[in-house]
Design a protein around this motif. Structure first.
Motif, short mmCIF file in Angstrom:
data_model
loop_
_atom_site.label_atom_id
_atom_site.label_comp_id
_atom_site.label_asym_id
_atom_site.label_seq_id
_atom_site.Cartn_x
_atom_site.Cartn_y
_atom_site.Cartn_z
N GLY A 140 17.18 -6.77 10.76
CA GLY A 140 16.73 -6.12 11.20
C GLY A 140 16.78 -5.51 12.14
O GLY A 140 16.63 -6.35 13.05
N ASN A 251 22.85 -3.02 12.98
CA ASN A 251 22.36 -4.56 12.02
C ASN A 251 22.86 -4.57 10.87
O ASN A 251 23.60 -3.35 10.23
N SER A 253 21.38 -5.55 8.49
CA SER A 253 19.94 -5.43 7.59
C SER A 253 19.22 -3.97 7.42
O SER A 253 20.19 -3.51 8.89
N SER A 254 19.22 -2.91 6.92
CA SER A 254 18.62 -1.32 6.51
C SER A 254 17.16 -1.25 7.31
O SER A 254 16.99 -0.35 7.98
N GLU A 255 16.63 -2.48 7.54
CA GLU A 255 15.13 -2.16 7.86
C GLU A 255 15.09 -2.14 9.51
O GLU A 255 15.90 -2.66 10.21
#
Length: 357
Positions: A140, A251, A253-255
């Motif tokens: 993230g 990134n 991660s999607s967060e």
């Protein structure tokens, strides 16, 4: 040079190395030659066939800008320090008696880096270098912004209104070109609200508000390694939330973490449309107490989001961020170099930790 003097100089440099010259560590850790192709192509360096005085090596000039960012030096002071410090001369590849860049050369090189977009390309090139070393952005990203002061402007009410209306300095002061050249019409005033919450009789007192004139640095860092992956510069008065989509970086991660300034229906919808997961702080309901579940969730987010505050603290304490130049393009150059310098420091920290693991 007298052989005895040369021996003494070499001995002195060897002693600097034995005591741990930080610039030698920087040289070993960051592959500066990797940037040469971007610098040469971006700045349009010729092959010298047209004659004229040969330019200074672009990699050496780029190193000068990094040293300048690390030590918050003016161009004139940078000219002096290059000639004064042996460790700096060695890092830059200059020998005693060599011609070294003067302040005008340094300023011209930095301006060319900005005008041609080469500085942004170098920032991307270093990100690719990080990928090759295995520092892939993951876990993230954290978004944040920080105010960077500039010299205060003393203007009349009419002049301030003209600046707000978007007029240039030349339009506002047509009969005073010297004065116009010293006026920054891109920087703005804003209020910095913060500090520890104070209470009286159990009730919170108003937060301290300090006026600040200057610019705002917006950045995104990856949660796993803490490198600055994207950055933008605006006036100090620009709303943080409006810059969210401009600093979102790649990134695994999607967060996405950010404080309440970034929470809006438009931003939440934009994140959802781009398959990103919002971890943005929720605001306290107006006139109501914060629900306990929301307060707990915000506390967990704060522990993660605080990492971006460490980045700004490092830049301000070590680099002494302050915008001396005029206009937003030069402010962008200053802050982009500060972001690069931070990433270099961060890489050194990671590499050192890996070597001792």
């Amino acid at each position: 040079m007298d052989p005895k003097s040369l021996f003494s100089l070499n001995e002195h440099l060897e002693m600097l190395s034995r005591h741990g010259d930080p610039l030698e560590v920087l040289e070993r850790t960051v592959d500066f030659e990797y940037f040469r192709v971007w610098l040469v192509d971006g700045l349009g360096y010729g092959d010298g066939s047209k004659g004229g005085r040969p330019p200074f090596d672009p990699v050496a000039m780029f190193k000068i800008l990094i040293l300048q960012a690390q030590h918050n030096l003016s161009d004139a002071r940078m000219e002096y320090m290059i000639r004064d410090r042996l460790s700096w001369m060695r890092f830059l590849g200059f020998a005693l008696g060599d011609r070294t860049p003067d302040e005008n050369t340094i300023r011209h090189f930095r301006n060319r880096m900005t005008e041609t977009g080469t500085l942004s390309q170098v920032m991307k090139a270093f990100d690719w270098q990080l990928h090759k070393k295995g520092y892939i952005p993951m876990s993230g990203q954290i978004i944040g912004a920080s105010l960077v002061p500039a010299p205060k402007q003393r203007n009349t009410d009419d002049e301030r209104q003209a600046i707000k209306d978007g007029k240039s300095a030349q339009d506002i002061w047509p009969d005073a070109p010297a004065k116009a050249a010293q006026k920054d019409t891109d920087a703005r005033w804003t209020l910095k609200i913060g500090g520890k919450v104070r209470y009286k009789d159990g009730k919170p007192l108003p937060m301290i508000a300090l006026p600040v004139f200057g610019y705002k640095s917006h950045i995104s860092i990856d949660r796993r390694y803490g490198f600055i992956r994207a950055g933008e510069v605006t006036s100090a008065a620009h709303a943080d939330g409006r810059m969210l989509r401009h600093v979102i970086a790649e990134n695994s991660s999607s967060e996405v973490w950010a404080d309440t300034a970034y929470r809006s229906k438009a931003n939440e919808a934009w994140l959802a449309d781009h398959m990103l997961t919002s971890r943005i702080h929720r605001r306290k309901p107006k006139g109501k107490q914060m629900p306990k579940a929301t307060a707990r969730a915000n506390a967990i987010k704060s522990a993660i989001r605080a990492r971006i505050e460490h980045v700004f603290a490092h830049q301000k304490s070590r680099f002494g961020l302050f915008i001396r130049t005029i206009d937003i393009k030069r402010a962008e150059a200053k802050l982009t170099l500060a972001n690069l310098a931070y990433n270099f420091d961060r890489l050194i920290s990671h590499e050192r930790r890996a070597a001792t693991a």
